[in-house]
Design an enzyme around this catalytic site. Sequence first.
Site, PDB file in Angstrom:
ATOM      1  N   ASN A   8      12.133 -22.573  -7.679  1.00 62.02           N
ATOM      2  CA  ASN A   8      13.094 -21.580  -7.198  1.00 62.02           C
ATOM      3  C   ASN A   8      14.448 -22.278  -7.083  1.00 62.02           C
ATOM      4  O   ASN A   8      14.656 -23.071  -6.173  1.00 62.02           O
ATOM      5  CB  ASN A   8      12.622 -21.059  -5.828  1.00 62.02           C
ATOM      6  CG  ASN A   8      13.625 -20.130  -5.190  1.00 62.02           C
ATOM      7  OD1 ASN A   8      14.595 -19.708  -5.833  1.00 62.02           O
ATOM      8  ND2 ASN A   8      13.400 -19.799  -3.917  1.00 62.02           N
ATOM      9  N   LYS A  10      17.253 -20.935  -6.462  1.00 61.90           N
ATOM     10  CA  LYS A  10      18.151 -20.278  -5.501  1.00 61.90           C
ATOM     11  C   LYS A  10      19.543 -20.101  -6.151  1.00 61.90           C
ATOM     12  O   LYS A  10      19.622 -19.860  -7.345  1.00 61.90           O
ATOM     13  CB  LYS A  10      18.193 -21.059  -4.191  1.00 61.90           C
ATOM     14  CG  LYS A  10      16.776 -21.306  -3.655  1.00 61.90           C
ATOM     15  CD  LYS A  10      16.740 -21.850  -2.265  1.00 61.90           C
ATOM     16  CE  LYS A  10      15.290 -22.077  -1.863  1.00 61.90           C
ATOM     17  NZ  LYS A  10      15.131 -22.543  -0.491  1.00 61.90           N
ATOM     18  N   HIS A  95      11.265 -13.692  -0.251  1.00 61.97           N
ATOM     19  CA  HIS A  95      11.567 -15.053   0.198  1.00 61.97           C
ATOM     20  C   HIS A  95      12.196 -14.980   1.587  1.00 61.97           C
ATOM     21  O   HIS A  95      12.927 -14.034   1.894  1.00 61.97           O
ATOM     22  CB  HIS A  95      12.532 -15.724  -0.790  1.00 61.97           C
ATOM     23  CG  HIS A  95      12.718 -17.170  -0.505  1.00 61.97           C
ATOM     24  ND1 HIS A  95      13.601 -17.613   0.453  1.00 61.97           N
ATOM     25  CD2 HIS A  95      12.106 -18.273  -1.006  1.00 61.97           C
ATOM     26  CE1 HIS A  95      13.530 -18.935   0.519  1.00 61.97           C
ATOM     27  NE2 HIS A  95      12.626 -19.361  -0.362  1.00 61.97           N
ATOM     28  N   GLU A  97      14.658 -16.361   2.840  1.00 68.72           N
ATOM     29  CA  GLU A  97      16.122 -16.218   2.858  1.00 68.72           C
ATOM     30  C   GLU A  97      16.519 -14.761   2.640  1.00 68.72           C
ATOM     31  O   GLU A  97      17.495 -14.285   3.219  1.00 68.72           O
ATOM     32  CB  GLU A  97      16.746 -17.154   1.798  1.00 68.72           C
ATOM     33  CG  GLU A  97      16.699 -18.601   2.283  1.00 68.72           C
ATOM     34  CD  GLU A  97      16.582 -19.637   1.172  1.00 68.72           C
ATOM     35  OE1 GLU A  97      16.898 -19.341   0.008  1.00 68.72           O
ATOM     36  OE2 GLU A  97      16.156 -20.774   1.487  1.00 68.72           O
ATOM     37  N   GLU A 165       5.260 -20.104   3.146  1.00 70.29           N
ATOM     38  CA  GLU A 165       6.427 -20.971   3.293  1.00 70.29           C
ATOM     39  C   GLU A 165       6.895 -20.945   4.744  1.00 70.29           C
ATOM     40  O   GLU A 165       7.680 -20.057   5.132  1.00 70.29           O
ATOM     41  CB  GLU A 165       7.569 -20.470   2.401  1.00 70.29           C
ATOM     42  CG  GLU A 165       7.223 -20.469   0.929  1.00 70.29           C
ATOM     43  CD  GLU A 165       8.477 -20.583   0.077  1.00 70.29           C
ATOM     44  OE1 GLU A 165       8.599 -21.583  -0.627  1.00 70.29           O
ATOM     45  OE2 GLU A 165       9.340 -19.695   0.151  1.00 70.29           O
ATOM     46  N   GLY A 171      13.802 -26.493   3.021  1.00 70.31           N
ATOM     47  CA  GLY A 171      15.089 -27.177   2.918  1.00 70.31           C
ATOM     48  C   GLY A 171      15.356 -28.176   4.036  1.00 70.31           C
ATOM     49  O   GLY A 171      16.463 -28.676   4.177  1.00 70.31           O
ATOM     50  N   SER A 208       9.868 -27.934   1.399  1.00 70.86           N
ATOM     51  CA  SER A 208      10.069 -29.375   1.266  1.00 70.86           C
ATOM     52  C   SER A 208       8.973 -30.077   0.456  1.00 70.86           C
ATOM     53  O   SER A 208       8.588 -31.205   0.754  1.00 70.86           O
ATOM     54  CB  SER A 208      10.217 -30.031   2.641  1.00 70.86           C
ATOM     55  OG  SER A 208      11.376 -29.546   3.292  1.00 70.86           O
TER      56      SER A 208
HETATM   57  P1  PGA Z   1      12.576 -26.268  -0.516  1.00 67.28           P
HETATM   58  O1  PGA Z   1      12.568 -24.665  -0.711  1.00 67.28           O
HETATM   59  O2  PGA Z   1      11.573 -26.830  -1.474  1.00 67.28           O
HETATM   60  O3  PGA Z   1      13.981 -26.675  -0.833  1.00 67.28           O
HETATM   61  O4  PGA Z   1      12.190 -26.531   0.910  1.00 67.28           O
HETATM   62  C1  PGA Z   1      11.372 -23.983  -0.918  1.00 67.28           C
HETATM   63  C2  PGA Z   1      11.634 -22.510  -1.025  1.00 67.28           C
HETATM   64  O5  PGA Z   1      12.527 -22.008  -0.322  1.00 67.28           O
HETATM   65  O6  PGA Z   1      10.972 -21.797  -1.808  1.00 67.28           O
END
Ligand code: PGA
Length: 250
Positions: A8, A10, A95, A97, A165, A171, A208
Site C-alpha cells: 500500500n 498510500k 483502511h 486512514e 491492522e 507507521g 510496521s
Molecule cells: P505501515 O502501514 O507498514 O507503514 O505500518 C501499513 C498500512 O497502513 O497498511
Amino acid sequence: MGPYFFANWKMNKVLAEAQDFCEHFKASFKAREFKDVGIAPPITALQSVSEALLHTRGVMVGVQNVHWQQSGAHTGEVSVPMVRELSAEFAIIGHSERRQLYGESNENVSQRAQAALSSGLKVIVCIGETEAEYQAQQTEAVCQTQLEESLGGISDAKNLFIAYEPIWAIGTGLAATPEIASGVHEKIRRILEQRFPQTPVPILYGGSVKPDNISELLAADNIDGALIGGASLDPESFLKIIELGRDSNP
Ligand code: PGA
C-alpha cells in the site's frame, strides 16, 4: 493459504518514482505459480504501474479505495469501472486512514466492498483497534463489530481478504508481536468460518511489517500474508519481505 504480500503506497510516489520502483522490482521478482503479490499505487500512477508490470507474472495491481456507485456526483472519488479499465485487480477498502481521517463508517466500507466484489475485484477489508482500545482490552470486541458490519451484505467470500491492522502499529515502527497478531487472527478466523463455511478467507497482518519481522509474523498461526505500507516503497525491502515471508510460510 498464501502467503500474500500487498503493498500500500498510500499518497507516495510521483510517476517517475513509480516507474523507477517497477524497473527495480521486476528485475529481481520471482513469480510463484499463483498471484501472491499486489501493489496499490496512488491512483495517478495506476495506469503506468499496470503497464510496467503487465508482463510480470504473479503480480496484481490494485487501488487503495473505490466508490460504490458506477458514476455520479462524487467529487474526488473513483468508481469500479474506472479502475478496472486501468487493469486494477484488487481494492483495499476501509483502511484505518480512510476510517479515521475521512470518516468512513463500517456501513460505507461494506457498500464499497460489495461494489468491488460484485465486479470481480479482489477486496481487502481492513479492520483494527486504536491504541486506547488496545489498552482497554477491547481489541476483540472492536474487531468483531468492524468485521461483521463491514461485511454486511456480502454473501460470497471468494475474492475476499481481511487485513488486521492495529492502528497503534501503523507507521509507528512498532509492529504487533506474532503472539498478539496470531491471537486476534484466530478470533477473526472463527467469525469468518461461521459466516462463510465454504470459503477460506486469507487474513493478512498490517502495521510496521519489515524485512526483520516478516518471518516471525508469517510463521505464526493464522497469519496468511501481510499488508505493507512504508516498507513497500523501496523495491529492495519489499522484495526481501516477499522472499523471507515465502520461506517462513511455504
Ligand atoms: P505501515 O502501514 O507498514 O507503514 O505500518 C501499513 C498500512 O497502513 O497498511
